[in-house]
Each structure stands twice: as C-alpha cells, then as structure tokens.
Design a protein around this motif. Sequence first.
Motif, short mmCIF file in Angstrom:
data_model
loop_
_atom_site.label_atom_id
_atom_site.label_comp_id
_atom_site.label_asym_id
_atom_site.label_seq_id
_atom_site.Cartn_x
_atom_site.Cartn_y
_atom_site.Cartn_z
N ILE A 17 0.86 -1.19 0.00
CA ILE A 17 0.00 0.00 0.00
C ILE A 17 0.89 1.24 0.00
O ILE A 17 1.76 1.40 0.86
CB ILE A 17 -0.94 0.03 1.22
CG1 ILE A 17 -1.64 -1.33 1.38
CG2 ILE A 17 -1.95 1.16 1.08
CD1 ILE A 17 -2.43 -1.77 0.17
N GLN A 18 0.65 2.13 -0.96
CA GLN A 18 1.51 3.29 -1.17
C GLN A 18 0.68 4.58 -1.16
O GLN A 18 -0.43 4.62 -1.70
CB GLN A 18 2.22 3.15 -2.52
CG GLN A 18 3.15 4.30 -2.89
CD GLN A 18 3.70 4.14 -4.30
OE1 GLN A 18 2.97 3.79 -5.22
NE2 GLN A 18 4.99 4.40 -4.48
N ASP A 19 1.21 5.61 -0.53
CA ASP A 19 0.58 6.92 -0.55
C ASP A 19 0.60 7.45 -2.00
O ASP A 19 1.66 7.58 -2.60
CB ASP A 19 1.32 7.88 0.38
CG ASP A 19 0.62 9.22 0.54
OD1 ASP A 19 0.35 9.88 -0.48
OD2 ASP A 19 0.36 9.61 1.69
N SER A 20 -0.56 7.75 -2.54
CA SER A 20 -0.64 8.14 -3.95
C SER A 20 0.00 9.49 -4.24
O SER A 20 0.39 9.77 -5.37
CB SER A 20 -2.11 8.17 -4.41
OG SER A 20 -2.85 9.12 -3.65
N GLN A 21 0.14 10.34 -3.23
CA GLN A 21 0.70 11.67 -3.44
C GLN A 21 2.20 11.71 -3.16
O GLN A 21 2.97 12.21 -3.97
CB GLN A 21 -0.03 12.69 -2.57
CG GLN A 21 -1.49 12.88 -2.96
CD GLN A 21 -2.17 13.96 -2.15
OE1 GLN A 21 -1.73 14.32 -1.06
NE2 GLN A 21 -3.25 14.51 -2.69
N SER A 22 2.62 11.15 -2.02
CA SER A 22 4.04 11.22 -1.65
C SER A 22 4.85 10.05 -2.19
O SER A 22 6.07 10.13 -2.29
CB SER A 22 4.18 11.27 -0.13
OG SER A 22 3.81 10.03 0.45
N GLY A 23 4.18 8.94 -2.53
CA GLY A 23 4.89 7.75 -2.98
C GLY A 23 5.42 6.90 -1.84
O GLY A 23 6.03 5.87 -2.06
N CYS A 91 -0.67 2.64 10.29
CA CYS A 91 -0.14 1.62 11.19
C CYS A 91 -0.92 1.55 12.50
O CYS A 91 -1.33 2.59 13.05
CB CYS A 91 1.34 1.90 11.49
SG CYS A 91 2.13 0.61 12.49
N HIS A 92 -1.11 0.33 13.01
CA HIS A 92 -1.86 0.16 14.26
C HIS A 92 -1.12 0.73 15.47
O HIS A 92 -1.70 0.87 16.55
CB HIS A 92 -2.18 -1.32 14.51
CG HIS A 92 -0.99 -2.13 14.92
ND1 HIS A 92 -0.04 -2.58 14.01
CD2 HIS A 92 -0.58 -2.56 16.14
CE1 HIS A 92 0.88 -3.26 14.66
NE2 HIS A 92 0.59 -3.26 15.94
N THR A 93 0.18 1.06 15.29
CA THR A 93 0.95 1.66 16.38
C THR A 93 0.67 3.16 16.52
O THR A 93 1.13 3.80 17.45
CB THR A 93 2.46 1.47 16.15
OG1 THR A 93 2.83 2.15 14.94
CG2 THR A 93 2.81 -0.01 16.04
N GLY A 94 -0.04 3.72 15.53
CA GLY A 94 -0.31 5.15 15.53
C GLY A 94 0.61 5.92 14.62
O GLY A 94 0.47 7.13 14.47
N HIS A 95 1.55 5.25 13.96
CA HIS A 95 2.45 5.89 12.99
C HIS A 95 1.76 5.98 11.63
O HIS A 95 0.94 5.12 11.29
CB HIS A 95 3.76 5.13 12.87
CG HIS A 95 4.60 5.18 14.10
ND1 HIS A 95 4.37 4.37 15.19
CD2 HIS A 95 5.68 5.95 14.42
CE1 HIS A 95 5.27 4.62 16.13
NE2 HIS A 95 6.08 5.57 15.70
N TYR A 96 2.13 6.99 10.89
CA TYR A 96 1.51 7.17 9.57
C TYR A 96 1.81 5.98 8.67
O TYR A 96 0.95 5.51 7.92
CB TYR A 96 2.02 8.46 8.92
CG TYR A 96 1.35 8.74 7.59
CD1 TYR A 96 0.00 9.07 7.54
CD2 TYR A 96 2.06 8.68 6.40
CE1 TYR A 96 -0.63 9.31 6.33
CE2 TYR A 96 1.45 8.91 5.18
CZ TYR A 96 0.10 9.23 5.15
OH TYR A 96 -0.53 9.46 3.95
N SER A 97 3.03 5.47 8.72
CA SER A 97 3.45 4.31 7.93
C SER A 97 3.92 3.20 8.87
O SER A 97 4.46 3.47 9.94
CB SER A 97 4.59 4.68 6.97
OG SER A 97 5.18 3.53 6.40
N CYS A 98 3.71 1.96 8.47
CA CYS A 98 4.23 0.84 9.24
C CYS A 98 5.76 0.79 9.21
O CYS A 98 6.39 0.18 10.08
CB CYS A 98 3.67 -0.48 8.69
SG CYS A 98 1.90 -0.70 8.95
N PHE A 99 6.36 1.44 8.22
CA PHE A 99 7.82 1.45 8.07
C PHE A 99 8.38 2.74 8.69
O PHE A 99 8.83 3.64 7.99
CB PHE A 99 8.18 1.34 6.59
CG PHE A 99 7.66 0.08 5.95
CD1 PHE A 99 8.39 -1.11 6.03
CD2 PHE A 99 6.44 0.07 5.31
CE1 PHE A 99 7.91 -2.28 5.46
CE2 PHE A 99 5.95 -1.11 4.74
CZ PHE A 99 6.68 -2.27 4.82
#
Length: 215
Positions: A17-23, A91-99
């Motif tokens: 899953i990728q952010d369509s604007q930022s990549g 992300c379920h941790t509350g971060h915008y990305s899981c990475f």
Amino acid sequence: MIEQVKFDERGLVPAIIQDSQSGRVLMMAYMNAESLGKTIETGRTWFYSRSREQLWMKGETSGHVQQVRDIFYDCDGDCLLIQVEQTGAACHTGHYSCFYRNAAGEEIEPATFDPDQVYNPQASAAILYELYDVISDRRRKMPAGSYTTYLFEKGLDKILKKVGEENAEVIIAAKNRSREELVYEASDLLYHLLVLLVEQDVSLENIFSELKSRR
C-alpha cells in the motif's frame, strides 16, 4: 484484473500500500480474491487476516480508511501495488506508515496518534462510511418499504426539508440542555445530511479533505 493475479497455495497475494501523493510505502498486507474484489468494488482497501481467517476493511474500527486511487500488479502477477489516499494513520501503532524504523531500530518519526485511540471503536468514524454505503446502496437499488428510498423518490426538495427540520430539532434539544435529546436529534441530522451528500454525489472524502485543509 483478478484473473491476472496469481494467488498462492493459500489463495493469497501480498499487497503493498503506497501513498498516492508522496509515494511513501504505508504498509503490506494480504488479499484473497474476495477482498481484492471488494477493494475494486468499494474503492476502499479490504484485506484477508491470516490469524483471524476473515476479511477486514482498513479503518473499519478506527475510521482511518484508505481511499483507492489506482491498483497495479507486477510482471509475474504475484504482487499488488495499491495507491491510496490515507486518512489518519496506516499503522496500528499510531504511525503514519508501518515502516517507521530504520536498520538501527530507531524511530524515524513519532507516532501521529495514540494507538489506544486510533483503534477504539467507540471513537470510530467508521460508522459514517458504513451508513454512507448503505444510503448509496438504497439509492442504486431503491428497495420498497425503505425510508431512504422514500426520500430519494420524493426528491431534493423533500431531502432539504428534512435536513432543515432536523437542524431545528438539534437547536431545540441544545436549548433544552437535554444531552440525550441532543444525541438523538444530532444523529437524525447526520443521517439526513448523508442522504443529501449521496444525492449530490459528494463523498465523505470530499468533506474530510475540506476539513483537513482548514486545520
């Protein structure tokens, strides 16, 4: 497209899953044919949980949904790339990305939300999406005996009249200082407002984007 995807022996395929604007890559999860079909049909990401052995929609309890912008499959057909517009955190941790961690294990960004709040069903906006989808379905199928069907049959003037009436009821409830009455009437107003949005082909994402731009 689904026929071109090569699902593994368990009937699954990894989906990036990728952010369509930022990549930026937001997460990776698994889909089966059914969840991929629902993703294409609804325009929101659906996955298959290997631990629960069931389908789940991203943001179904948090309201942090992913609006699909495009779907790709790789040269071998055994991996999906899905570009989305992310609401809230992925992300379920509350971060915008899981990475959000580097090779040294350091967090490269702080959590955006408190995880206890992100996945608290009582604080969820997911019911708005569910109700919007039900109203949209009523508009398409127009089942007999449905109040929503009745509103669409009567047309815009009737819908606007109901929005005005419910708005007045909210004002009266607030003036009466009745919390229970206010919750009830505000719920009525939100329902009729959603009917109006569907009638005008305005999505919840349009509203959320506008609110975000004002923040």
